[in-house]
Structure formats: C-alpha cells, structure tokens
Design an enzyme around this catalytic site. Structure first.
Site, mmCIF file in Angstrom:
data_model
loop_
_atom_site.group_PDB
_atom_site.id
_atom_site.type_symbol
_atom_site.label_atom_id
_atom_site.label_comp_id
_atom_site.label_asym_id
_atom_site.label_seq_id
_atom_site.Cartn_x
_atom_site.Cartn_y
_atom_site.Cartn_z
ATOM 1 N N CYS A 1 0.817 -1.224 0.000
ATOM 2 C CA CYS A 1 0.000 0.000 0.000
ATOM 3 C C CYS A 1 0.845 1.266 0.000
ATOM 4 O O CYS A 1 0.349 2.348 -0.308
ATOM 5 C CB CYS A 1 -0.949 0.006 1.186
ATOM 6 N N HIS B 1 -3.498 7.410 2.688
ATOM 7 C CA HIS B 1 -3.862 6.103 2.149
ATOM 8 C C HIS B 1 -5.298 5.790 2.559
ATOM 9 O O HIS B 1 -5.685 5.970 3.703
ATOM 10 C CB HIS B 1 -2.892 5.059 2.708
ATOM 11 N N ASN C 1 -9.876 -0.109 -0.201
ATOM 12 C CA ASN C 1 -8.422 0.054 -0.147
ATOM 13 C C ASN C 1 -7.831 -0.483 -1.450
ATOM 14 O O ASN C 1 -7.847 -1.683 -1.688
ATOM 15 C CB ASN C 1 -7.892 -0.715 1.068
#
Ligand code: COA
Length: 331
Positions: free
Chosen positions: A117, A258, A288
C-alpha cells in the site's frame, strides 16, 4: 521553506477505476457480513474489481495515458517509468515493462517497486531522486494494484476491504522553483512481515495444487495490529516529512492519506490536528486500492478543484512490510 533548486514538479495526473462494482450488499450474499458492519468499521460502501482476462498493466495504461495527456507529455519523452505494485501481470518481468510497451515509450528505463500500500510513495520518492540528481528529466510514476486477485472471497475479514485501481503522475524537472516535491520520507519495519502478507506464490512456497487448495495465495492479515501501527506510523512520518520541508501542518491545504479505513483516516487527522474538511477521503467508493489509493485520490482531488497553485499537499501511506511513507508537495 527551502529555496530554489532542481526539484520534481507534478505535470499531470490520471486514474483508472474498473467498471465492475461490488457493493456491500453484494458481499452480504457471499460471506456472513452486513452493509452496516462494513460501513461502521471501515466506511467502505463499494469497491471496483478488474474484469477477468485483464491484467494490472491494462489499468495502469489507462491511468498513465490520462496523466500524460494532462501533462502534455509524449510517452517517448519519458526517461523513467516506475510502478508501485504487488500484483504485477507476471512474476517477471515487471509490469512497468509491460506498461512501457503498451505506451510505446521507447526511451525509458522501467521497473516495479514492491511496497504494497506504500508502493506509490516509494515509487514517487525514487523518481524524485532520479529527477533531482539529473538522471531523469521526465518520469511516469504509477500506483496500480489488483488485490482482488489475492483475495479469499470466503474470508469476511479481508475480502470486504480491498478493491482494484490505478493512479499515475507525470513528474518533470524545475530548475528554479520553490514548488514541487519538497520532501519524501520512507520507512519499513520487517518484524511485521507476517501481520499482513500472502503466504504462498513466492520462492518460499511456490504455487502448487496443495497451496491453492489451502488458499495460501490470498491475503492473511492481523487487522487490529495493522490498525494500531498504521495510525501511529503515518502520523510520525508525516511530521518528519513536514519538518524536512520546513512546513507546518497549518500550511498544509490538503492531506491525502492512504484510503484503507475511514477510522484510520479520522484517527490520523485527529493526531495531526487537521480538520476533516482538509482531508481527502474517497474510500467509500473504492475501498483500499493498495498502491493506487493515494494517486487516485490525488487525481480526484485535482479534478474536484481541491488543489490550487501554491497549495501544499501532504501525502502519506502505510501497508504490508510494514512499509510506510509521506511526501510534501507544493503545487
Ligand atoms: N462482517 C461481520 N463481522 C465481521 C467481519 C465482517 N466482514 N469481519 C470480522 N467480523 C467480526 C469478527 O469475527 C469479530 O467477531 P467476534 O467478536 O465474534 O470475534 C468482530 O467482527 C470484531 O472483529 P475485529 O477484528 O475485532 O473488528 P475491528 O473493529 O478490529 O475491525 C478491521 C476489523 C479489519 C475493519 C480493522 O481491524 C481494520 O480496518 N484494520 C486495518 C486493516 C487494513 O487497513 N489493512 C490494510 C492496511 S494497508
């Protein structure tokens, strides 16, 4: 704030979201979960999934084309293509090479950066170093992941969280400005490897009928541990990046974190002392999206007119490794 020197500036941004939508109601039919549980615990309402038969580079290509068009830059003018991803089209070569060929970028060197990520933050930091040291004048930085390919759709603790997407940024060099990327900071702590990982499919446990049978090619996660460390780490590294840039939180017009979980974003904003109006959130639509999350949110924020010339934007991310990072950019 630091003065005139060679810096990377953002010339253009672009993103791509696959058409296929999976809503929380769709997931209710697949696992024992509810729209209410997912919404309250994560803020996510729906996510996108890349259609079968397509690879990560297909998404990255569309995002890259939009970023190049936005920048007014030809693919042939690129010196570097750096792609943050953990879901390449093939184990090798890199998806950046697949993308390079799709774009017809004949003069570039291309490679993937694997930081889950945090992949986009790592990729933009590397590209920024190439540009500042004169090894590149124009770089395409992509964050693109198809985590749907690594999900166990029977595991309600993970399959509700993730989605597929690609985001891209074209960086150029500015010799005399105080604008551009003011700082980047990266960090990892490998003692957390097994808190968030895919156990099989690598050299330790290659793909075999038994590993597939045991679903070991899918994401395994200790959600609570990730949550706790994510908030603390993103706060710390954001402060370090702001210190290096000589920027205070009050000077930051927009934070683009994020997009993992609304509760993580809210906790981070509280710790940084930023009101939620100054925080970009789009995770309710996409979940996500791993390395794509920050560049997709950055592209959306620009298109929504939330970033004006002169604005200072703080990016930050956290993910498997654990790996995390932050960047401060003056537009
Ligand atoms: N639907 C319904 N119930 C669920 C569920 C789901 N999708 N997933 C888990 N549950 C259940 C659990 O089994 C547990 O039940 P129990 O109390 O009977 O044991 C209960 O809900 C609470 O689970 P818990 O794991 O304590 O929830 P949580 O508040 O920690 O939220 C996450 C779980 C995953 C949403 C949260 O930990 C999180 O977001 N962590 C970060 C994950 C992340 O962002 N990863 C990527 C980082 S890049």
């Amino acid at each position: 704030m630091s003065g005139a020197q060679r810096r990377s500036v953002i010339l253009g941004t672009g993103s791509e979201l696959p058409n296929k939508v999976i809503t929380n109601e769709d997931l209710e039919k697949m696992v024992d979960t509810s729209d209410e549980w997912i919404t309250v615990r994560t803020g996510i309402k729906e996510r996108r999934v890349l259609e079968e038969g397509k690879g990560n580079a297909d998404m990255a290509y569309r995002a890259a084309q939009r970023a190049l068009a936005d920048a007014g830059v030809e693919a042939n003018d690129l010196d570097a293509i750096i792609m943050g991803t953990v879901t390449p089209d093939y184990p090798f070569p890199s998806s950046a090479c697949v993308l390079e060929d799709m774009l017809g970028a004949r003069g570039a060197f291309s490679f993937d950066v694997g930081a889950a990520c945090s992949g986009f933050l790592n990729a933009i930091s590397v590209a920024d170093s190439f540009i500042r040291t004169g090894k590149a004048n124009k770089a395409l930085v992509v964050g693109s992941d198809a985590l749907s390919r690594l999900l166990n759709w029977q595991d309600r603790t993970t399959c509700i969280l993730f989605g597929d997407a690609a985001g891209a940024v074209v960086l150029g060099a500015s010799e005399n400005g105080s604008r551009g990327i003011l700082s980047t900071k990266l960090r990892t702590d490998g003692s957390y490897v097994k808190q968030l990982y895919v156990p099989a499919g690598g050299s330790l446990k290659p793909a075999r009928a038994e590993t597939v049978e045991r679903n070991e090619h899918t994401i395994t996660m200790n959600g609570k541990e990730v949550f706790k460390i994510a908030v603390r780490s993103m706060e710390e590294i954001s402060r370090e990046a702001m210190d290096e840039a000589g920027v205070s939180i009050d000077q930051v017009s927009l934070v683009i974190p994020h997009q993992a979980n609304r509760r993580i974003v809210v906790a981070l904003a509280e710790r940084l002392g930023v009101p939620m109006e100054k925080v970009m959130v789009n995770l309710e639509k996409y979940g996500n999206t791993s390395a794509a999350s920050v560049p997709v949110a950055l592209d959306e924020a620009r298109r929504q007119g939330r970033i004006k010339n002169g604005d200072i934007v703080l990016l930050n991310a956290f993910g498997a490794g654990f790996a995390w990072g932050a960047a401060v950019i003056k537009f």
